[in-house]
Design an enzyme around this catalytic site. Structure first.
Site, PDB file in Angstrom:
ATOM      1  N   ARG A  78       0.858  -1.188   0.000  1.00 44.33           N
ATOM      2  CA  ARG A  78       0.000   0.000   0.000  1.00 44.33           C
ATOM      3  C   ARG A  78       0.895   1.240   0.000  1.00 44.33           C
ATOM      4  NH1 ARG A  78      -2.657   3.034   4.752  1.00 44.33           N
ATOM      5  NH2 ARG A  78      -3.648   4.632   3.512  1.00 44.33           N
ATOM      6  N   HIS A 122      -2.805  11.074   0.722  1.00 44.80           N
ATOM      7  CA  HIS A 122      -2.246  10.836   2.061  1.00 44.80           C
ATOM      8  C   HIS A 122      -1.534  12.117   2.483  1.00 44.80           C
ATOM      9  CE1 HIS A 122      -0.845   7.417   4.910  1.00 44.80           C
ATOM     10  NE2 HIS A 122      -0.463   8.555   5.463  1.00 44.80           N
ATOM     11  N   GLU A 167      -7.340   8.606   6.316  1.00 43.02           N
ATOM     12  CA  GLU A 167      -7.596   9.212   7.622  1.00 43.02           C
ATOM     13  C   GLU A 167      -8.180  10.626   7.550  1.00 43.02           C
ATOM     14  OE1 GLU A 167      -3.958   8.800   9.879  1.00 43.02           O
ATOM     15  OE2 GLU A 167      -4.172   6.627   9.996  1.00 43.02           O
ATOM     16  N   ASN A 299      -7.577   1.886   9.912  1.00 41.21           N
ATOM     17  CA  ASN A 299      -6.284   2.080  10.583  1.00 41.21           C
ATOM     18  C   ASN A 299      -6.539   2.061  12.076  1.00 41.21           C
ATOM     19  OD1 ASN A 299      -5.332   2.455   8.033  1.00 41.21           O
ATOM     20  ND2 ASN A 299      -4.733   4.599   8.309  1.00 41.21           N
ATOM     21  N   TYR A 301      -4.499   1.898  15.961  1.00 38.09           N
ATOM     22  CA  TYR A 301      -3.254   1.901  16.732  1.00 38.09           C
ATOM     23  C   TYR A 301      -3.484   1.771  18.238  1.00 38.09           C
ATOM     24  CZ  TYR A 301      -0.783   3.311  12.516  1.00 38.09           C
ATOM     25  OH  TYR A 301      -0.249   3.328  11.250  1.00 38.09           O
ATOM     26  N   GLU A 357      -3.622  -0.091   8.144  1.00 37.68           N
ATOM     27  CA  GLU A 357      -2.467   0.293   8.958  1.00 37.68           C
ATOM     28  C   GLU A 357      -2.635  -0.239  10.370  1.00 37.68           C
ATOM     29  OE1 GLU A 357      -1.447   4.457   9.254  1.00 37.68           O
ATOM     30  OE2 GLU A 357      -1.823   4.754   7.115  1.00 37.68           O
TER      31      GLU A 357
HETATM   32  O1  IFM Z   1       2.645   7.588   9.941  1.00 36.41           O
HETATM   33  C1  IFM Z   1       1.273   7.658  10.114  1.00 36.41           C
HETATM   34  C2  IFM Z   1       0.553   7.468   8.805  1.00 36.41           C
HETATM   35  O2  IFM Z   1       0.957   8.385   7.854  1.00 36.41           O
HETATM   36  C3  IFM Z   1      -0.933   7.618   9.003  1.00 36.41           C
HETATM   37  N1  IFM Z   1      -1.411   6.804  10.080  1.00 36.41           N
HETATM   38  C4  IFM Z   1      -0.691   6.801  11.319  1.00 36.41           C
HETATM   39  C5  IFM Z   1       0.790   6.605  11.074  1.00 36.41           C
HETATM   40  C6  IFM Z   1       1.550   6.624  12.411  1.00 36.41           C
HETATM   41  O3  IFM Z   1       1.361   7.840  13.064  1.00 36.41           O
END
Ligand code: IFM
Length: 452
Positions: A78, A122, A167, A299, A301, A357
Site C-alpha cells: 500500500r 495521504h 484518515e 487504521n 493503533y 495500517e
Molecule cells: O505515519 C502515520 C501514517 O501516515 C498515518 N497513520 C498513522 C501513522 C503513524 O502515526
C-alpha cells in the site's frame, strides 16, 4: 506444541507507506510544493526541523525497495500518490514525469508478484490549492476529482485496489482544529468544513475511479480510536460518546448512509463551532458521500480512556490503561481492534474490511552485530494479529492486513524521531536493515497464521 492461529485462505498480507513519508525528491521532475513541504519549513512545526526533502529516497531507490519487499515475502504493498507530482498546479496541467514514476513503480510491483494498493490522498495537498482555501473550501473537493480522474486513467489498467483518502479525521481535525499537522490551523469551523469536503470528494471520486479502472475495488481509509469510559458515571459515559462521535462516527456514519451524527451536530452547535449551521452541506452531498464502496480500510493503533475531569461524580475509576505504551505514548490495546472489527461488522454490516495500517514506533537500532532486535514490535503485532483473527472467527469480514510501516520514515510532526518500520533505515546513508520483526512477519505470511 504451539497451536497455529490461521487466517482465511487468500488473506492478503502487506506493508504500507505514504508518498511524503518515503519518497524524497521533493522538487524533482516537475513536482510542486506541497503543504507538508511548506509546513516543514515553518519554524517550530516539525521536530528537529526535519523535512521530507530526502526521506527514504524511495523516489530513486524504488527498484531496490521492491526487491526488499519481495525478499520479505509481501503479497501486497500500500503506497500513496503525491498530488503535486501529477498536477503541479493542483488542477489542469498534467506532469507526465510524475505519472511515469508511479507507472514504473506499479509495473515493478506487478513483475515482483506484489499487488499494488494505491491511496490517492495521504496528506500532501499542493500548496497552491491551500493558498486558494484548502480543504475548508468546496473547490478543493472538485480539484480532487480531477486529480483522481487523471491518476486512475493512467494507472487504472494495472492498479485494481484504490483508496481515496487516508484518515479524514487527521486531514480535518488534526490539521485544522488541533493544528499539529499541515496547514496547522486551529479553527473548529474550518475543520468541520474540511471534513465535509474530504468526504464529498471521496463520494464524487468513486464513480470516476470505477469508470477508469474496470473491475477495480474502491474504498476509503478511516482511522479509529477505540473509546473506553473511565467509569460508569454519566459524565464519563457522555465524554466517551462525544469522543467516539468526534473521532469515529463523524466519518463512519455518513460514509455508510447515516448522515452526520445528530448528537454531534447538536454539541458542535452548542459549542459555537457551527455559527452558520451546516450551510456547507448542499442538496445531494450526503447521498454522494454514501456511495457504495467495495471495502472499508481501517487504521487502528490505540484507544482513548475518557474521563470528564470537571465532573464530581465520575468515580470510581473502573477502566485503567494497560500501562504498556509505544514510543508514541500510545497505549497498547489489541482488544480495541477486536471490538472495532466486530462493531463494523455487526453494527454497520460492512461487507469487506482491510486493516490498512497497524503498527508501532520503537527506537530500536542495530546492535554491535548489526541486527535490530525489536521484540516489542513482534509482541505488538502478534497480539494485534491475534485480535484480528478472533474478530474473523466472530464473523468480521477482514480480508487483509497491512503493517505500518514497511520501513522507518518521516513521521510527520515528529520528524524522523519515531521509527515504525519493519525495516530500519539509516537516514544518512539510506542503508536498509530488515529488523527481526521483518523476519518474523515473513514467517507469518509464509504460514498464513501466527503461533499462539
Ligand atoms: O505515519 C502515520 C501514517 O501516515 C498515518 N497513520 C498513522 C501513522 C503513524 O502515526
Amino acid at each position: 506444541m504451539s497451536e497455529l492461529l490461521s487466517f482465511p485462505k487468500g488473506f492478503v498480507w502487506g506493508g504500507a507507506t505514504a508518498a511524503f513519508q518515503i519518497e524524497g525528491a521533493w522538487n524533482e521532475d516537475g513536482k510542486s510544493e506541497s503543504i507538508w513541504d511548506r509546513f516543514c519549513r515553518t519554524p517550530g512545526k516539525v521536530a528537529n526541523g526535519d523535512t521530507g526533502d530526502m526521506a527514504c529516497d524511495h523516489y530513486h531507490r524504488f527498484p531496490d525497495d521492491i526487491r526488499m519487499m519481495q525478499e520479505l515475502g509481501l503479497q501486497a504493498y500500500r503506497f500513496s500518490i503525491a498530488w503535486p507530482r501529477i498536477l503541479p498546479d493542483g488542477r489542469g496541467r498534467v506532469n507526465q514525469a510524475g505519472l511515469d514514476f508511479y507507472s514504473r513503480l506499479v509495473d515493478g510491483l506487478l513483475e515482483a508478484g506484489i499487488t499494488p494498493f494505491a491511496t490517492l490522498y495521504h496528506w500532501d495537498l499542493p500548496q497552491i490549492l491551500q493558498d486558494a482555501g484548502g480543504w475548508p473550501s468546496r473547490a478543493t473537493a472538485e480539484a480532487f476529482v480531477e486529480y483522481a480522474d487523471v491518476v486512475t486513467r493512467h494507472l487504472g489498467d494495472r492498479v485494481k485496489n484504490w483508496m481515496t483518502h487516508n484518515e479524514p479525521w487527521c486531514i480535518a481535525f488534526l490539521s485544522h482544529q488541533i493544528g499539529e499537522h499541515a496547514p496547522g490551523h486551529q479553527n473548529w469551523n474550518e475543520a468541520i468544513r474540511a471534513a465535509h469536503h474530504v468526504l464529498l470528494s471521496h463520494g464524487w471520486a468513486v464513480p470516476v475511479i470505477r469508470r477508469n479502472s474496470p473491475d477495480a475495488e474502491v474504498g476509503i481509509v478511516l482511522n479509529f480510536t477505540h473509546a473506553s469510559a473511565a467509569s460508569a458515571s454519566q459524565p464519563d459515559q457522555n465524554a466517551t460518546r462525544w469522543f467516539d462521535g468526534y473521532f469515529n462516527r463523524w466519518f463512519l456514519d455518513p460514509v455508510y448512509g447515516r448522515r452526520y451524527p445528530a448528537d454531534m451536530v447538536e454539541d458542535y452547535t452548542a459549542a459555537g463551532h457551527l455559527p452558520s449551521g451546516m450551510d456547507f452541506v448542499q442538496p445531494g452531498d450526503m447521498e454522494a458521500i454514501a456511495v457504495p464502496t467495495d471495502f472499508l480500510a481501517v487504521n487502528y493503533y490505540t484507544r482513548a480512556i475518557l474521563r470528564d475531569e470537571e465532573a464530581a461524580d465520575n468515580l470510581p475509576q473502573t477502566i485503567v490503561s494497560s500501562g504498556e505504551e509505544t514510543a508514541m505514548g500510545w497505549e497498547i490495546y489489541p482488544d480495541g481492534l477486536y471490538q472495532l472489527l466486530c462493531r463494523l461488522h455487526f453494527a454497520y454490516h460492512i461487507p469487506k474490511i482491510y486493516i490498512a495500517e497497524n503498527g508501532c514506533a520503537y527506537s530500536d537500532g542495530p546492535g554491535d552485530d548489526g541486527k535490530v532486535r525489536d521484540e516489542r514490535r513482534i509482541s505488538y503485532l502478534r497480539r494485534h494479529f491475534a485480535a484480528a483473527q478472533r474478530a474473523i472467527q466472530a464473523g468480521s469480514p477482514v480480508e487483509g492486513y497491512f503493517v505500518w510501516s514497511l520501513m522507518d520514515n518521516f513521521e510527520w510532526a515528529k520528524g524522523y524521531d519515531e521509527r515504525f518500520g519493519l525495516v530500519w533505515v539509516d537516514f544518512e546513508t539510506q542503508q536498509r536493515i530488515p529488523k527481526e520483526s521483518a523476519a518474523w512477519y515473513s514467517g507469518v505470511i509464509g504460514q498464513n497464521g501466527i503461533d499462539a
